[in-house]
Scaffold this active site. Sequence first.
Site: not given
Ligand code: ADP
Ligand code: ADP
Length: 216
Positions: A88, A127, A171
């Site tokens: 990231r 979500r 974020r």
């Molecule tokens: P999202 O699915 O919304 O992208 P993640 O579940 O990947 O969020 O990450 C949630 C939080 O965990 C981030 O906002 C950050 O605080 C932390 N995090 C996850 N992966 C990383 C990374 N590679 N480097 C730094 N922080 C991380």
């Molecule tokens: P990330 O890991 O990138 O943060 P997620 O896979 O958790 O993203 O998806 C974020 C949200 O969007 C979840 O609520 C998921 O169910 C929804 N979502 C994922 N793919 C789609 C799509 N193609 N259309 C609409 N909603 C989606």
Amino acid sequence: MRLVMFGAPGAGKGTQAKRLSEHLGVPHISTGDMLRENIEQRTELGRAARSYMDRGELVPDDIINGMVRVRLEESDCEHGFILDGYPRTIPQAEALDRMLGEMGIELDAVFDLEVPDEEIVRRLSGRRVCRQCGASYHVVFNPPKQPGVCDVCGGQLYQREDDTEEAVLNRIAVYKRKTKPLLEYYTRRGLMRTVDGTGSIDEIFGRLLGLLPGGK
Ligand code: ADP
Ligand code: ADP
Ligand code: ZN
């Protein structure tokens, strides 16, 4: 197959990584899921990470790199893996290059899921995540069969603390500032594959399959 899922928070990285992981038979490695597990289990690492996560800030690179290194050395990663939410930052990408170099392996591709900001906010605000297996649902776009219950494992669904509007906006800003520069980093290496992240989950999965190296 060694892949990285790249994209803004809420772009669908986790949703697609889980599918690809089943399709390819390689582990899905989500740093966000690993950090949340550490928080749940009240480990030292979880304690160190929590305040950053709740604010929507990135956890320091050293903590994350150490955690990923240990995971990649596990035997189930031998035939590949799908990284989700890592790297990231540029220093994380450099650390990953060093780790892979030491292991004598290379990435095959980086998928960038492109989704407009308005759609990101819609996706994150609805979500729901499984406490047990980390599967992602959406109250409107991807609802579970039974409200509040995970289709995969029967675990309880909850709303993440960092999916509040304030943390979400932070974020997105952090993504643009610290993570987006990686687009160029991996484009220069010829690994970046840009994917339209809008449309149905099935449609996007089909696009990803079509772009897999070697057409697997
Ligand atoms: P999202 O699915 O919304 O992208 P993640 O579940 O990947 O969020 O990450 C949630 C939080 O965990 C981030 O906002 C950050 O605080 C932390 N995090 C996850 N992966 C990383 C990374 N590679 N480097 C730094 N922080 C991380
Ligand atoms: P990330 O890991 O990138 O943060 P997620 O896979 O958790 O993203 O998806 C974020 C949200 O969007 C979840 O609520 C998921 O169910 C929804 N979502 C994922 N793919 C789609 C799509 N193609 N259309 C609409 N909603 C989606
Ligand atoms: Zn589950």
